[in-house]
Design a protein around this motif. Structure first.
Motif, PDB file in Angstrom:
ATOM      1  N   GLY A  97       0.891  -1.211   0.148  1.00 19.74           N
ATOM      2  CA  GLY A  97       0.198   0.128   0.518  1.00 19.74           C
ATOM      3  C   GLY A  97       0.773   1.251   0.256  1.00 19.74           C
ATOM      4  O   GLY A  97       0.356   2.798  -0.348  1.00 19.74           O
ATOM      5  N   CYS A 100       2.852   3.562  -5.620  1.00 18.85           N
ATOM      6  CA  CYS A 100       1.103   3.320  -6.440  1.00 18.85           C
ATOM      7  C   CYS A 100       2.539   3.900  -7.759  1.00 18.85           C
ATOM      8  O   CYS A 100       3.582   4.937  -8.340  1.00 18.85           O
ATOM      9  CB  CYS A 100       0.831   4.859  -6.214  1.00 18.85           C
ATOM     10  N   SER A 128      -0.231  -2.347  -6.320  1.00 17.38           N
ATOM     11  CA  SER A 128      -0.413  -1.216  -6.449  1.00 17.38           C
ATOM     12  C   SER A 128      -0.875  -0.611  -7.492  1.00 17.38           C
ATOM     13  O   SER A 128      -1.528  -1.009  -8.298  1.00 17.38           O
ATOM     14  CB  SER A 128       1.269  -0.620  -6.713  1.00 17.38           C
ATOM     15  N   CYS A 155      -0.999   6.255   4.015  1.00 18.20           N
ATOM     16  CA  CYS A 155       0.376   6.118   4.337  1.00 18.20           C
ATOM     17  C   CYS A 155       1.594   6.563   5.850  1.00 18.20           C
ATOM     18  O   CYS A 155       1.671   5.468   6.447  1.00 18.20           O
ATOM     19  CB  CYS A 155       0.958   6.329   2.808  1.00 18.20           C
ATOM     20  N   SER A 168      -4.867   0.658  -0.178  1.00 17.96           N
ATOM     21  CA  SER A 168      -4.532   0.255  -1.034  1.00 17.96           C
ATOM     22  C   SER A 168      -5.612  -0.929  -1.708  1.00 17.96           C
ATOM     23  O   SER A 168      -5.888  -1.322  -3.177  1.00 17.96           O
ATOM     24  CB  SER A 168      -3.762  -0.073  -1.533  1.00 17.96           C
ATOM     25  N   ARG A 172      -7.100  -1.250  -5.746  1.00 16.83           N
ATOM     26  CA  ARG A 172      -7.549  -2.045  -6.346  1.00 16.83           C
ATOM     27  C   ARG A 172      -8.784  -2.527  -7.269  1.00 16.83           C
ATOM     28  O   ARG A 172      -9.112  -2.981  -7.923  1.00 16.83           O
ATOM     29  CB  ARG A 172      -6.975  -3.439  -5.622  1.00 16.83           C
TER      30      ARG A 172
END
Lengths: 177, 329
Positions: A97, A100, A128, A155, A168, A172
């Protein structure tokens, strides 16, 4: 100590750090400035690099990195290659996570050199999220800066109840539909 | 009444951008100010050209005046033609062959010691065709000639011979240097561009932070960027680069592969042509490394273009002692 590890250093009070890797020059710098312009209630550090590994001589000065955003310019195969080479220097725990992929240049469809399949595969292999944007347009640049800032907040652990891994997975699942 | 000349003048005027027609006609000086005042420059270019043709007919313009207008047009807009550079020297014996053909030749001298020569070609049997022209620019103190041959390349040897005789040299050789921009070609051969200088003194460290904002944005690769910048400075120098359109590399090297594959039975050189084209080739090469698209330092095959004064290269195998390739002189 060339590999970047997520929990090697102690966090700093009330601050978060993002590392932008790839796509040297203008787009990176402008995105960084856009992020600094946003309203936020914590201190933010932005580190810019063209590739990994980072130069070791500045290692002791560097704070803990909370989010790595790999910037791929869709007009340049070289930027995809250099991002793929840099991924080897990231510790596997970052990919829960804290990574990106930012794909820029999608406004110019005629100049695409990188295949979409390659990008999707990259996102899947590394679990990611992939964010598409066009950093040359100011409106989209500001919107991307806001998104990155929100991800950085999560984060860095500044949003209670939401962890980087949870977020994350959320990104997704919604992208897959 | 020279209809050919008048029509030629009319077509030349059509090529000029409308806002600049007046200035060019004034430079030409054939039509008087009074006559120029009678032209309405707010019409379409077609109508303006007809007005000019009418005035020229009344003033009995001939081929000489038409040719002069053409020289002036090409001097102001040299970038519409492709120019090649030739170098003359006095080595070797002078050899001549005789050739007879009909031509129109006109000269005009300009301030920077440049002589512009316009040649309209005919054949031994026909009059010169004013639309088939070559241009030669010669700087009298130098051994260089800039030729724009355009249509009839078969007349090129004759032209070269004539130049050699007229300028009192023995031999002429084509340098492999071609471009649309005449001034840049001059800059390259007269070494008027900013050249790279090898500095042996270490550069001073730049630790000054310009704005406070910079403290929050950290460039991890700052020293690498400075290295690239320094290498670029060494290769290309500081100032603007001469403007070239393309660089062409012709490979005549052997195909090297794993011997057990044995791709080619015959040991023939592998023919391949690589052409780089750009609106401004040298500036784009200079910006490759800072843009992150290529590694610095760039290949010397690319950076040697202004120093070697050529943009056509033939790359052949080195002789048997040392494997590899070298650039033919």
């Amino acid at each position: 100590m060339a590999v970047l590890r997520p929990f090697d250093k102690l966090p700093e009070l009330n601050s978060a750090t993002i590392l932008l890797v790839g796509a040297e020059g203008g787009p990176q710098q402008q995105l960084a400035e856009a992020m600094l312009c946003e309203k936020k209630d914590f201190n933010i550090n932005i580190h810019l690099a063209s590739s990994l590994p980072l130069p070791p001589e500045r290692d002791h000065l560097r704070p803990r990195i909370d989010l790595i955003a790999f910037v791929i310019d869709i007009k340049s195969k070289y930027s995809l290659k250099s991002v793929q080479a840099s991924l080897a220097y990231v510790d596997v725990r970052f990919f829960l996570g804290k990574v990106c992929f930012l794909v820029t240049g999608v406004g110019r469809v005629n100049n695409c050199s990188v295949e979409m399949n390659a990008i999707w595969k990259l996102g899947e292999d590394y679990c990611s999220p992939v964010i598409f944007c066009e950093l040359e347009l100011e409106g989209i640049r500001v919107a991307t800066a806001q998104r990155l800032l929100r991800m950085l907040q999560i984060c860095a652990g500044r949003v209670p109840g939401v962890s980087a891994l949870y977020f994350s997975l959320l990104m997704r699942n919604s992208a897959g539909d | 009444m020279d209809e050919v000349a008048v029509e030629y003048i009319r077509r030349t005027v059509l090529k000029i951008p409308r806002d600049e027609i007046m200035a060019v006609l004034q430079k030409w000086g054939f039509l008087s100010e009074a006559q120029l005042q009678t032209i309405n420059f707010r019409q379409t270019k077609e109508s303006i050209s007809h007005s000019v043709a009418q005035l020229c007919e009344e003033s009995s313009a001939g081929i000489k005046q038409a040719a002069l207008l053409d020289i002036i047009y090409n001097h102001i807009y040299p970038n519409k033609r492709v120019w090649s550079v030739y170098h003359m020297n006095k080595t070797g014996k002078a050899s001549f062959f005789s050739f007879s053909t009909q031509v129109t030749i006109n000269f005009r001298e300009y301030e920077d010691n440049a002589i512009w020569i316009r040649i309209a070609w005919g054949t031994p049997y026909t009059k010169p065709n004013q639309y088939k022209t070559s241009y030669v620019v010669y700087h009298s103190q130098t051994p260089y000639v800039f030729i724009s041959a355009s249509t009839l390349r078969s007349n090129l040897p004759l032209l070269c011979q004539a130049m050699v005789v007229a300028s009192n040299y023995h031999n002429i050789r084509e340098m492999e240097l071609r471009s649309h921009c005449l001034n840049s070609l001059k800059d390259i051969v007269f070494k008027r561009y900013s050249q790279n200088f090898q500095t042996n003194y270490p550069l001073q460290e730049r630790n000054v932070l310009t704005e406070n904002e910079d403290l929050r944005i950290n460039d991890e690769n700052r020293s690498e960027k400075e290295r690239i910048h320094r290498l670029n400075q060494e290769c290309f120098g500081d100032g603007p680069q001469p403007k070239l359109d393309f660089a062409q590399y012709k490979l005549e090297t052997m195909f090297k592969s794993d011997p057990k594959w044995d791709v080619l039975e015959k040991k023939e050189p592998f023919r391949c042509l690589v052409k780089f084209s750009s609106p401004h080739l040298l500036e784009s090469l200079k910006s490759l490394a800072p843009a992150g698209l290529a590694d610095a330092p760039l290949s010397p095959l690319l950076t040697c273009i202004p120093q070697k004064a050529r943009n056509y290269f033939k790359i052949r195998e080195k002789s048997s002692l040392h494997p590899g390739s070298f650039v033919s002189p």
